[in-house]
Design a protein around this motif. Structure first.
Motif, short mmCIF file in Angstrom:
data_model
loop_
_atom_site.label_atom_id
_atom_site.label_comp_id
_atom_site.label_asym_id
_atom_site.label_seq_id
_atom_site.Cartn_x
_atom_site.Cartn_y
_atom_site.Cartn_z
N GLU A 28 60.69 51.51 5.37
CA GLU A 28 60.67 52.62 4.41
C GLU A 28 61.30 52.21 3.08
OE1 GLU A 28 62.32 55.90 6.64
OE2 GLU A 28 60.40 56.28 7.60
N VAL A 29 62.29 51.34 3.10
CA VAL A 29 62.86 50.83 1.84
C VAL A 29 61.78 50.06 1.07
CG1 VAL A 29 64.51 49.19 0.83
CG2 VAL A 29 65.27 50.81 2.58
N VAL A 30 60.98 49.26 1.76
CA VAL A 30 59.87 48.54 1.11
C VAL A 30 58.89 49.55 0.51
CG1 VAL A 30 57.89 47.02 1.52
CG2 VAL A 30 60.12 46.48 2.53
N HIS A 85 69.73 53.92 -6.14
CA HIS A 85 69.87 54.53 -4.83
C HIS A 85 69.10 53.76 -3.75
CE1 HIS A 85 72.08 57.71 -6.63
NE2 HIS A 85 71.05 58.33 -7.17
N VAL A 86 67.92 53.27 -4.09
CA VAL A 86 67.14 52.48 -3.12
C VAL A 86 67.89 51.18 -2.82
CG1 VAL A 86 64.97 51.24 -2.72
CG2 VAL A 86 64.94 53.56 -3.67
N ASP A 87 68.45 50.55 -3.85
CA ASP A 87 69.27 49.35 -3.62
C ASP A 87 70.47 49.68 -2.74
OD1 ASP A 87 67.56 47.82 -5.18
OD2 ASP A 87 68.88 47.79 -6.93
N SER A 88 71.07 50.83 -2.98
CA SER A 88 72.22 51.25 -2.18
C SER A 88 71.82 51.46 -0.72
CB SER A 88 72.80 52.54 -2.78
OG SER A 88 73.93 52.96 -2.06
N LEU A 89 70.65 52.06 -0.49
CA LEU A 89 70.17 52.26 0.88
C LEU A 89 69.93 50.91 1.56
CD1 LEU A 89 69.28 54.07 3.19
CD2 LEU A 89 67.01 54.20 2.11
N ALA A 90 69.32 49.98 0.87
CA ALA A 90 69.07 48.66 1.46
C ALA A 90 70.39 47.98 1.81
CB ALA A 90 68.27 47.79 0.49
#
Length: 102
Positions: A28-30, A85-90
């Motif tokens: 999902e991050v991708v 935020h996406v970087d933080s999630l990864a």
């Protein structure tokens, strides 16, 4: 912003599901990165909402917070915030430490 790695306490009956959980979350991050590149904010709203609900449902409070941040930033169409935020999630997914209850 929280310190990494975060430690999350997860019900022990979810232990056998965690390998698959992390595989799906990383996929999902991708998808989030692809949607961000294409400025597909509707997909980012949906994926942020999913991360929020799934993370919270499994006991990953940090993931729930980040998913909520992604959802809000997507609603505002704030690409810079979304990227952070996406970087933080990864980073969260790569570093979270799990302790099991019971």
């Amino acid at each position: 912003m929280p310190e990494y790695p975060e430690v999350e306490r997860i019900p022990s009956d979810l232990e056998e599901l965690l390998d698959r959980f992390f595989v799906v979350c990383r996929q999902e991050v991708v998808q989030m990165r692809d949607a961000l590149q294409g400025r597909d904010y509707n997909t980012l709203v949906r994926l942020g909402h999913t991360a929020r609900g799934t993370g919270s449902g499994y006991g990953f409070k940090g993931m729930g917070r980040i998913g909520h941040d992604i959802e809000l930033a997507a609603l505002e169409q704030d690409s810079d915030a979304l990227e952070r935020h996406v970087d933080s999630l990864a980073r969260y997914l790569d570093t979270v430490q799990v302790e099991f209850d019971g």
